[in-house]
Design an enzyme around this catalytic site. Structure first.
Site, PDB file in Angstrom:
ATOM      1  N   CYS A  75      74.910  63.066  27.551  1.00  0.00           N
ATOM      2  CA  CYS A  75      74.566  63.379  28.942  1.00  0.00           C
ATOM      3  C   CYS A  75      74.140  62.153  29.730  1.00  0.00           C
ATOM      4  O   CYS A  75      73.821  62.264  30.901  1.00  0.00           O
ATOM      5  CB  CYS A  75      73.443  64.409  28.964  1.00  0.00           C
ATOM      6  SG  CYS A  75      71.995  63.850  28.089  1.00  0.00           S
TER       7      CYS A  75
HETATM    8  C1  LIG Z   1      72.766  65.055  23.531  1.00  0.00           C
HETATM    9  S1  LIG Z   1      73.026  64.515  21.912  1.00  0.00           S
HETATM   10  C2  LIG Z   1      73.192  66.056  21.073  1.00  0.00           C
HETATM   11  C3  LIG Z   1      71.930  66.520  20.420  1.00  0.00           C
HETATM   12  C4  LIG Z   1      72.066  67.805  19.644  1.00  0.00           C
HETATM   13  N1  LIG Z   1      72.663  68.865  20.402  1.00  0.00           N
HETATM   14  C5  LIG Z   1      70.718  68.306  19.114  1.00  0.00           C
HETATM   15  O1  LIG Z   1      70.320  69.431  19.408  1.00  0.00           O
HETATM   16  O2  LIG Z   1      70.053  67.554  18.374  1.00  0.00           O
HETATM   17  C6  LIG Z   1      74.666  63.920  21.979  1.00  0.00           C
HETATM   18  C7  LIG Z   1      75.200  63.364  20.664  1.00  0.00           C
HETATM   19  O3  LIG Z   1      76.566  62.989  20.850  1.00  0.00           O
HETATM   20  C8  LIG Z   1      76.852  61.966  19.934  1.00  0.00           C
HETATM   21  N2  LIG Z   1      78.102  61.286  20.335  1.00  0.00           N
HETATM   22  C9  LIG Z   1      78.279  60.401  21.339  1.00  0.00           C
HETATM   23  N3  LIG Z   1      79.571  60.043  21.403  1.00  0.00           N
HETATM   24  C10 LIG Z   1      80.222  60.709  20.421  1.00  0.00           C
HETATM   25  C11 LIG Z   1      81.564  60.754  19.984  1.00  0.00           C
HETATM   26  N4  LIG Z   1      82.532  60.028  20.569  1.00  0.00           N
HETATM   27  N5  LIG Z   1      81.893  61.556  18.942  1.00  0.00           N
HETATM   28  C12 LIG Z   1      80.918  62.285  18.333  1.00  0.00           C
HETATM   29  N6  LIG Z   1      79.632  62.287  18.701  1.00  0.00           N
HETATM   30  C13 LIG Z   1      79.276  61.498  19.730  1.00  0.00           C
HETATM   31  C14 LIG Z   1      75.607  61.088  19.999  1.00  0.00           C
HETATM   32  O4  LIG Z   1      75.489  60.307  18.816  1.00  0.00           O
HETATM   33  C15 LIG Z   1      74.485  62.138  20.154  1.00  0.00           C
HETATM   34  O5  LIG Z   1      73.896  62.419  18.910  1.00  0.00           O
END
Ligand SMILES: C[S@@+](CC[C@H](N)C(=O)[O-])C[C@H]1O[C@@H](n2cnc3c(N)ncnc32)[C@H](O)[C@@H]1O
Length: 456
Positions: A75
């Protein structure tokens, strides 16, 4: 429900959904530290993957045959705390939609910051999901009304194949508690009166009271209050304690009552008490200068809804705070999960949103008849197990297939079909801002009035 989580982070959302009764069979995240924390605290069904690599990930998820896909795509591109410029990370919201549209689970949940609702990435994602046949319920929720001691506001989009938009809105709103959860509710009496949640935004306050939810947890929690911080007029410590600290000039008193004038304001008046002052306070200070406390990492983790026995592992403290700040509070995810499971089991039905009764009366319907029509909609929806359908012909066909419906009298069946048609017309009229329906009976047939007098 077999569930796959995308962008799982350390597992806040998974924790909540598992607590609600979901079977999370696989989770993905690109960040090895988050994957390791997920594995340690939730389970081994997690792997590191770049979810923008759609060609390899879609077939893998399709083979898992999930009933629900959930996820909170990154985000930072929308977040108030970050620079608001849509880029590669915003496109992961579109990647989420493409994965859901390709795998076609019955349900999905997507979480994001509230600003995402207006982003072009979400508009694109929304259009992909609509074309794939999902009805969407878009709610901006305050976590403190869902068993979380934090007034964190987030966008939740719940989708279900074939539904009408807004199908889950009333049920999600109905799951909210009457009052927000406070820090005292979470920590009991041990919590200090004023707690420091440092902010860099000039219009936000930094000090919050124990009798209210915390603000949104961000990864900047370990930063000290900046020397430029200007106490916000609502700072709870000020109101609750009745005292404010003003950096003393020479040997003057540091702690002032709100019932006395503030001393001459200087460039440094706003600074927090320095250790030197705390170690050697002015003898006339009415209360100790350090009456506001800083959160510990464990407190931040619990305010974010992680259980007390959660084990954080990372070499850098910054990474832990990032994972905490990223998470969906588990109790909020649990509450949404429970709403979905109840609907899936047919235990709830959507409320009729808007002024349906008034609309019916405006078209010439008598009030009693309008009430019967509304009751008929409720009855039809209950027979449908709470399902709604974007297409009224499909909705009526689904109703015809219900055994209980088939057993009803001819007249009652006709009333139920007609009630569903009228509701669709009303919603259509609402959408096109027109108040004129296409066809509404000015008087209900006799049997309809009798039938629903009984039902009422
Ligand atoms: C907002 S956090 C999600 C947190 C999760 N919903 C929780 O409740 O703990 C977004 C996540 O997306 C991951 N992320 C970012 N880019 C990504 C990608 N290209 N592929 C997979 N994951 C990714 C980040 O590492 C991060 O952990």
């Amino acid at each position: 429900m077999r569930t796959v989580e995308l962008f799982c982070g350390a597992g806040g959302m998974s924790r909540g959904l598992i607590d609600a009764g979901f079977d999370v069979v696989q989770a993905y995240d690109a960040w090895p530290v988050a994957v390791e924390n997920y594995r340690r605290n939730i389970g081994p069904h997690v792997r590191q993957a770049d979810l923008s690599d759609l060609l390899s990930i879609i077939p893998e998820i399709a083979r898992l045959e999930p009933d629900l896909i959930c996820g909170g795509p990154p985000c930072q591109d929308y977040s108030l705390a970050g620079v608001r410029q849509e880029g590669a990370r915003a496109s992961l919201t579109v990647a989420f939609a493409i994965i859901v549209a390709a795998v076609r689970p019955a349900w999905f949940i997507m979480e994001n910051v509230t600003q995402a609702a207006k982003s072009s990435a979400w508009l694109e994602a929304r259009s992909i999901l609509k074309k794939a046949g999902y009805g969407l319920s878009e709610s901006k929720l305050n976590a403190s009304y869902y068993q979380t001691a934090q007034s964190r506001r987030r966008l939740f989009v719940c989708g279900r194949l074939g539904e009408r938009d807004g199908f889950l809105q009333s049920a999600i709103a109905g799951a909210a508690s009457a009052r927000p959860m406070t820090l005292r509710d979470l920590f009991g009496q041990s919590v200090p009166e004023g707690i420091n949640f440092p902010t860099r935004m000039p219009d936000r306050r930094s000090v919050w009271g124990a009798g209210e939810p915390a603000p949104t947890i961000r990864c900047s929690l370990d930063r000290p209050i900046p020397s430029t911080y200007v106490p916000h007029p609502n700072d709870a410590a000020l109101i609750e304690n009745g005292f404010v600290f003003s950096r003393p000039v020479r040997n003057s008193r540091g702690v002032r009552s709100v019932d006395e004038p503030f001393p001459t304001v200087t460039r440094t008046s706003w600074e927090r008490p320095a250790p030197k002052y705390l170690g050697n306070p002015h003898p006339d200070d009415p209360v100790p200068a350090g009456t506001t406390a800083r959160l510990t990492r464990e407190q931040a983790s619990r305010i974010q809804g992680f259980p007390g026995d959660w084990q954080w592992i990372a070499t850098a403290q910054r990474d832990i705070l990032q994972m905490i700040a990223n998470a969906v509070p588990a109790p909020l995810a649990k509450a949404i999960g429970e709403v979905i499971l109840m609907r899936e089991r047919g235990e709830t039905a959507p409320a009729i949103e808007g002024r349906f009764l008034d609309w019916l009366c405006q078209t010439g319907c008598r009030r009693a008849t309008a009430r019967n029509v509304k009751a008929n909609v409720g009855r039809a929806r209950r027979l449908l197990g709470g399902r709604t359908f974007a297409d009224v012909a499909v909705e009526i066909a689904a109703l015809e297939a219900v055994n209980e419906f088939a057993a009803l009298s001819k007249g009652t069946k006709s009333d139920l079909r007609q009630a569903l048609r009228l509701l669709h017309q009303f919603e259509e009229a609402k959408r096109s801002k027109s108040r004129r329906p296409r066809a509404v009976p000015s008087q209900a047939p006799e049997h309809e009035t009798e039938q629903f007098a009984k039902a009422a």
